[in-house]
Design a protein around this motif. Structure first.
Motif, mmCIF file in Angstrom:
data_model
loop_
_atom_site.group_PDB
_atom_site.id
_atom_site.type_symbol
_atom_site.label_atom_id
_atom_site.label_comp_id
_atom_site.label_asym_id
_atom_site.label_seq_id
_atom_site.Cartn_x
_atom_site.Cartn_y
_atom_site.Cartn_z
ATOM 1 N N MET A 1 -1.256 -2.912 2.120
ATOM 2 C CA MET A 1 -0.653 -2.714 3.422
ATOM 3 C C MET A 1 -1.401 -1.601 4.157
ATOM 4 O O MET A 1 -1.629 -0.538 3.606
ATOM 5 N N ILE A 2 -1.761 -1.881 5.362
ATOM 6 C CA ILE A 2 -2.459 -0.896 6.193
ATOM 7 C C ILE A 2 -1.486 -0.422 7.253
ATOM 8 O O ILE A 2 -0.858 -1.225 7.938
ATOM 9 N N SER A 3 -1.358 0.904 7.378
ATOM 10 C CA SER A 3 -0.470 1.447 8.404
ATOM 11 C C SER A 3 -1.221 2.457 9.263
ATOM 12 O O SER A 3 -2.204 3.062 8.829
ATOM 13 N N PHE A 4 -0.730 2.612 10.477
ATOM 14 C CA PHE A 4 -1.342 3.514 11.447
ATOM 15 C C PHE A 4 -0.303 4.550 11.869
ATOM 16 O O PHE A 4 0.824 4.187 12.231
ATOM 17 N N ASN A 5 -0.694 5.810 11.776
ATOM 18 C CA ASN A 5 0.194 6.921 12.102
ATOM 19 C C ASN A 5 -0.510 7.816 13.107
ATOM 20 O O ASN A 5 -1.734 7.954 13.076
ATOM 21 N N TYR A 6 0.282 8.448 13.950
ATOM 22 C CA TYR A 6 -0.304 9.205 15.063
ATOM 23 C C TYR A 6 0.252 10.621 15.117
ATOM 24 O O TYR A 6 1.457 10.819 15.235
ATOM 25 N N GLU A 7 -0.659 11.586 15.025
ATOM 26 C CA GLU A 7 -0.313 13.000 15.167
ATOM 27 C C GLU A 7 -0.883 13.534 16.480
ATOM 28 O O GLU A 7 -1.062 14.732 16.642
ATOM 29 N N THR A 8 -1.187 12.618 17.389
ATOM 30 C CA THR A 8 -1.732 12.942 18.701
ATOM 31 C C THR A 8 -1.267 11.850 19.658
ATOM 32 O O THR A 8 -0.631 10.893 19.238
ATOM 33 N N ASP A 9 -1.588 11.976 20.937
ATOM 34 C CA ASP A 9 -1.090 10.999 21.911
ATOM 35 C C ASP A 9 -1.895 9.699 21.940
ATOM 36 O O ASP A 9 -1.562 8.782 22.656
ATOM 37 N N PHE A 10 -2.934 9.601 21.138
ATOM 38 C CA PHE A 10 -3.742 8.384 21.030
ATOM 39 C C PHE A 10 -2.976 7.309 20.257
ATOM 40 O O PHE A 10 -2.263 7.611 19.305
ATOM 41 N N GLU A 11 -3.135 6.047 20.656
ATOM 42 C CA GLU A 11 -2.644 4.920 19.861
ATOM 43 C C GLU A 11 -3.618 3.765 19.975
ATOM 44 O O GLU A 11 -4.200 3.538 21.036
ATOM 45 N N LEU A 12 -3.795 3.036 18.883
ATOM 46 C CA LEU A 12 -4.628 1.834 18.906
ATOM 47 C C LEU A 12 -4.001 0.818 19.853
ATOM 48 O O LEU A 12 -2.780 0.659 19.875
ATOM 49 N N PRO A 16 -2.240 -4.994 15.104
ATOM 50 C CA PRO A 16 -2.426 -6.163 14.232
ATOM 51 C C PRO A 16 -3.881 -6.615 14.135
ATOM 52 O O PRO A 16 -4.330 -7.051 13.069
ATOM 53 N N LYS A 17 -4.617 -6.511 15.219
ATOM 54 C CA LYS A 17 -6.026 -6.906 15.215
ATOM 55 C C LYS A 17 -6.836 -5.987 14.293
ATOM 56 O O LYS A 17 -7.661 -6.446 13.511
ATOM 57 N N TYR A 18 -6.570 -4.672 14.375
ATOM 58 C CA TYR A 18 -7.261 -3.717 13.518
ATOM 59 C C TYR A 18 -6.868 -3.922 12.054
ATOM 60 O O TYR A 18 -7.711 -3.847 11.159
ATOM 61 N N GLU A 19 -5.602 -4.185 11.831
ATOM 62 C CA GLU A 19 -5.124 -4.413 10.465
ATOM 63 C C GLU A 19 -5.808 -5.641 9.855
ATOM 64 O O GLU A 19 -6.275 -5.602 8.708
ATOM 65 N N ALA A 20 -5.897 -6.735 10.623
ATOM 66 C CA ALA A 20 -6.552 -7.953 10.141
ATOM 67 C C ALA A 20 -8.033 -7.694 9.850
ATOM 68 O O ALA A 20 -8.574 -8.145 8.824
ATOM 69 N N TRP A 21 -8.684 -6.961 10.730
ATOM 70 C CA TRP A 21 -10.110 -6.640 10.541
ATOM 71 C C TRP A 21 -10.314 -5.810 9.285
ATOM 72 O O TRP A 21 -11.197 -6.115 8.460
#
Length: 139
Positions: A1-12, A16-21
């Motif tokens: 499982m790939i997860s994305f977490n943010y400690e700044t105001d940036f977001e992908l 889902p596209k990044y996770e699939a890649w």
């Protein structure tokens, strides 16, 4: 499982596209996807991690903590969005491209690729380019 977490105001833009890649990157190395956490942050946040865990008082674009066991790829990948933006400008590439390079770089370390010697760095760059080509950008 790939997860994305943010400690700044940036977001992908498209998680889902990044996770699939990234899943495809792992499969392309004949590895199995475990738990991979991307933590996007700023320079200050990553500098503190660098000092605290690696005893390095320097700015960096990525720090990865590898929990891989055999072929099961797992770990925490911290990425400084600020550093990636600056590096993209320095290298003359767009931010999204440099971000994907750094994201693939973390996974490649977990797959056993190193970058401490010139030869290792050359192989790492070739692998990064190969993995970045797996990311399909719609025109």
């Amino acid at each position: 499982m790939i997860s994305f977490n943010y400690e700044t105001d940036f977001e992908l833009a498209d998680e889902p596209k990044y996770e699939a890649w990234l899943s495809e990157v792992i499969k392309s190395e004949d590895k199995t996807e475990g738990e991979i956490n991307y933590i996007f942050c700023d320079d200050e946040y990553l500098l503190q991690k660098n000092i605290e865990f690696l005893n390095h008082d320097t700015l960096t674009d990525i720090i990865s903590f590898d929990y891989t066991m055999g072929n099961l790829i797992s770990g925490d990948i911290f990425i400084s969005v600020e550093r990636v933006k600056e590096n993209a400008a320095d290298f003359g590439v767009v931010f999204d491209e440099e971000l994907r390079r750094v994201m693939a770089h973390g996974i490649l370390h977990y797959c056993g690729y190193k970058d401490k010697t010139e030869e290792d760095e050359k192989v790492m760059r070739e692998k990064e380019n190969e993995k970045m080509a797996l990311f399909h950008v719609e025109q």
